[in-house]
Design a protein around this motif. Structure first.
Motif, PDB file in Angstrom:
ATOM      1  N   PRO A 155       0.852  -1.321  -0.031  1.00 15.79           N
ATOM      2  CA  PRO A 155       0.045  -0.049  -0.011  1.00 15.79           C
ATOM      3  C   PRO A 155       0.853   1.148   0.158  1.00 15.79           C
ATOM      4  O   PRO A 155       0.544   2.235  -0.824  1.00 15.79           O
ATOM      5  CB  PRO A 155      -0.904  -0.220   1.350  1.00 15.79           C
ATOM      6  N   SER A 156       2.055   1.276   0.647  1.00 17.23           N
ATOM      7  CA  SER A 156       2.746   2.470   0.996  1.00 17.23           C
ATOM      8  C   SER A 156       3.393   2.984  -0.614  1.00 17.23           C
ATOM      9  O   SER A 156       3.585   3.897  -0.954  1.00 17.23           O
ATOM     10  CB  SER A 156       3.929   2.476   1.767  1.00 17.23           C
ATOM     11  N   PHE A 186     -10.076  -0.200  -3.302  1.00 21.70           N
ATOM     12  CA  PHE A 186      -9.301   0.690  -2.803  1.00 21.70           C
ATOM     13  C   PHE A 186      -9.136   0.592  -1.080  1.00 21.70           C
ATOM     14  O   PHE A 186      -8.160   1.106  -0.642  1.00 21.70           O
ATOM     15  CB  PHE A 186      -9.533   2.063  -3.168  1.00 21.70           C
ATOM     16  N   PRO A 187     -10.019  -0.030  -0.310  1.00 21.38           N
ATOM     17  CA  PRO A 187      -9.737  -0.325   0.993  1.00 21.38           C
ATOM     18  C   PRO A 187      -8.191  -0.970   1.121  1.00 21.38           C
ATOM     19  O   PRO A 187      -7.857  -0.752   2.340  1.00 21.38           O
ATOM     20  CB  PRO A 187     -10.925  -1.205   1.474  1.00 21.38           C
ATOM     21  N   TYR A 188      -7.855  -1.604   0.307  1.00 21.12           N
ATOM     22  CA  TYR A 188      -6.336  -2.335   0.537  1.00 21.12           C
ATOM     23  C   TYR A 188      -5.344  -1.218   0.950  1.00 21.12           C
ATOM     24  O   TYR A 188      -4.520  -1.517   1.739  1.00 21.12           O
ATOM     25  CB  TYR A 188      -6.275  -2.849  -0.982  1.00 21.12           C
ATOM     26  N   PHE A 189      -5.596   0.030   0.316  1.00 17.86           N
ATOM     27  CA  PHE A 189      -4.541   0.994   0.710  1.00 17.86           C
ATOM     28  C   PHE A 189      -5.143   2.223   1.411  1.00 17.86           C
ATOM     29  O   PHE A 189      -4.372   3.263   1.596  1.00 17.86           O
ATOM     30  CB  PHE A 189      -3.819   1.606  -0.640  1.00 17.86           C
ATOM     31  N   LEU A 190      -6.360   2.041   1.847  1.00 18.63           N
ATOM     32  CA  LEU A 190      -6.936   3.326   2.457  1.00 18.63           C
ATOM     33  C   LEU A 190      -6.252   3.704   3.762  1.00 18.63           C
ATOM     34  O   LEU A 190      -6.022   4.820   3.935  1.00 18.63           O
ATOM     35  CB  LEU A 190      -8.573   2.764   2.898  1.00 18.63           C
ATOM     36  N   THR A 191      -5.777   2.658   4.762  1.00 17.52           N
ATOM     37  CA  THR A 191      -5.216   3.132   5.778  1.00 17.52           C
ATOM     38  C   THR A 191      -3.869   4.044   5.394  1.00 17.52           C
ATOM     39  O   THR A 191      -3.654   5.002   6.017  1.00 17.52           O
ATOM     40  CB  THR A 191      -4.868   1.951   6.820  1.00 17.52           C
ATOM     41  N   GLU A 192      -3.176   3.445   4.603  1.00 16.41           N
ATOM     42  CA  GLU A 192      -1.894   4.325   4.190  1.00 16.41           C
ATOM     43  C   GLU A 192      -2.275   5.606   3.623  1.00 16.41           C
ATOM     44  O   GLU A 192      -1.679   6.827   3.985  1.00 16.41           O
ATOM     45  CB  GLU A 192      -1.163   3.632   3.159  1.00 16.41           C
ATOM     46  N   TYR A 193      -3.118   5.637   2.983  1.00 19.24           N
ATOM     47  CA  TYR A 193      -3.813   6.946   2.319  1.00 19.24           C
ATOM     48  C   TYR A 193      -4.365   7.978   3.368  1.00 19.24           C
ATOM     49  O   TYR A 193      -3.900   8.977   3.295  1.00 19.24           O
ATOM     50  CB  TYR A 193      -5.050   6.587   1.163  1.00 19.24           C
ATOM     51  N   GLN A 194      -5.067   7.397   4.375  1.00 25.19           N
ATOM     52  CA  GLN A 194      -5.795   8.366   5.232  1.00 25.19           C
ATOM     53  C   GLN A 194      -4.675   9.016   6.100  1.00 25.19           C
ATOM     54  O   GLN A 194      -4.705  10.166   6.532  1.00 25.19           O
ATOM     55  CB  GLN A 194      -6.726   7.678   5.945  1.00 25.19           C
ATOM     56  N   SER A 195      -3.632   8.002   6.178  1.00 23.76           N
ATOM     57  CA  SER A 195      -2.618   8.577   7.176  1.00 23.76           C
ATOM     58  C   SER A 195      -1.827  10.008   6.702  1.00 23.76           C
ATOM     59  O   SER A 195      -1.231  10.478   7.322  1.00 23.76           O
ATOM     60  CB  SER A 195      -1.676   7.506   7.651  1.00 23.76           C
ATOM     61  N   ARG A 196      -2.151   9.889   5.364  1.00 23.04           N
ATOM     62  CA  ARG A 196      -1.225  11.107   4.642  1.00 23.04           C
ATOM     63  C   ARG A 196      -2.115  12.365   4.327  1.00 23.04           C
ATOM     64  O   ARG A 196      -1.649  13.338   3.910  1.00 23.04           O
ATOM     65  CB  ARG A 196      -0.618  10.604   3.360  1.00 23.04           C
ATOM     66  N   THR A 197      -3.358  12.248   4.650  1.00 25.91           N
ATOM     67  CA  THR A 197      -4.142  13.521   4.395  1.00 25.91           C
ATOM     68  C   THR A 197      -5.180  13.663   5.685  1.00 25.91           C
ATOM     69  O   THR A 197      -5.631  12.886   6.144  1.00 25.91           O
ATOM     70  CB  THR A 197      -5.183  13.151   3.130  1.00 25.91           C
ATOM     71  N   ARG A 198      -5.445  14.922   6.017  1.00 30.35           N
ATOM     72  CA  ARG A 198      -6.379  15.289   6.914  1.00 30.35           C
ATOM     73  C   ARG A 198      -7.759  15.472   6.534  1.00 30.35           C
ATOM     74  O   ARG A 198      -8.558  15.401   7.261  1.00 30.35           O
ATOM     75  CB  ARG A 198      -6.034  17.081   7.503  1.00 30.35           C
ATOM     76  N   ILE A 199      -8.008  15.162   5.143  1.00 33.79           N
ATOM     77  CA  ILE A 199      -9.633  15.095   4.843  1.00 33.79           C
ATOM     78  C   ILE A 199      -9.856  13.655   5.255  1.00 33.79           C
ATOM     79  O   ILE A 199      -9.499  12.691   4.933  1.00 33.79           O
ATOM     80  CB  ILE A 199      -9.580  15.222   3.262  1.00 33.79           C
ATOM     81  N   PRO A 200     -11.249  13.458   5.861  1.00 33.79           N
ATOM     82  CA  PRO A 200     -11.561  12.203   6.207  1.00 33.79           C
ATOM     83  C   PRO A 200     -11.959  11.391   5.022  1.00 33.79           C
ATOM     84  O   PRO A 200     -12.627  11.719   3.932  1.00 33.79           O
ATOM     85  CB  PRO A 200     -12.748  12.470   7.137  1.00 33.79           C
TER      86      PRO A 200
END
Length: 216
Positions: A155-156, A186-200
């Motif tokens: 994911p990263s 896309f939930p496959y990389f969601l945790t990594e994506y969310q960790s890089r943006t403040r938008i929920p």
């Protein structure tokens, strides 16, 4: 024990949909429509009568197997096929991700959407606008993200090297209030994506699970 069929674009997202229902006591049938993402995009752009015929053949087969519920775990497939019409025609209980977007539309004025292709983007935008006529929808699509997930790239690496960080900047500049994860891969990389943006980021999976539970 209830019998649930999971239909999606490829064997990978079909399996992801089945995994989503692991906590529910039911018999699962997996029904992928295509062998890979490119084949699925081709299928989704076929003439309406042709792709509807192919889906109806599968639904008749599921009827013969006496399923209690069909979960369509694919946004772009949900966009290209009128499953509400098929549910009425075949008296079958069918759940799609689109059915959870009506409430979501009412909660936002500006929303970003990550999707696999234009079919999914157009379908999601249509649902959102039909339930909130003044909502602003900002779509970013990329089938390479689906290919990367199916190839099990970390994911990263997907987030860093496949343009997803650029999507964060685009959404920030357009002042979106939330980002809808509009592809079931896309939930496959969601945790990594969310960790890089403040938008929920909004993952419709939880709402889908609750709809399945309520019907069963």
């Amino acid at each position: 024990m209830p019998k649930v069929a999971v239909m999606a674009g490829t064997p990978i997202d079909t399996r992801m949909g089945a995994d989503l229902l692991n906590e529910i006591s039911c018999e699962l049938l997996e029904v992928p429509i295509s062998g890979n993402p490119a084949q699925q995009t081709y299928f989704q752009t076929l003439p309406v009568f042709e792709k509807m015929h192919q889906i109806e053949v599968k639904i008749k087969d599921l009827q013969s197997k006496k399923i209690d519920l069909l979960l369509v775990y694919c946004n772009s497939l949900s966009a290209s096929i009128d499953f509400d019409f098929l549910a009425k025609k075949y008296s079958m209980k069918i759940i799609t991700p689109f059915q959870v977007y009506a409430d979501l539309a009412q909660k936002h004025e500006r929303i970003g959407v990550l999707t696999a292709n234009g079919q999914g983007a157009a379908g999601i935008e249509s649902v959102l606008v039909q339930h909130h006529s003044t909502i602003r929808v900002y779509n970013v699509t990329n089938l390479d993200w689906v290919h990367a997930v199916e190839a099990k790239i970390h994911p990263s690496i997907i987030v860093e090297q496949f343009g997803l960080t650029d999507s964060m900047s685009f959404f920030m500049k357009n002042q979106v209030e939330a980002i809808l994860i509009g592809c079931t891969h896309f939930p496959y990389f969601l945790t990594e994506y969310q960790s890089r943006t403040r938008i929920p980021c909004i993952n419709p999976d939880d709402a889908l699970i609750e709809k399945v539970k309520s019907i069963l």
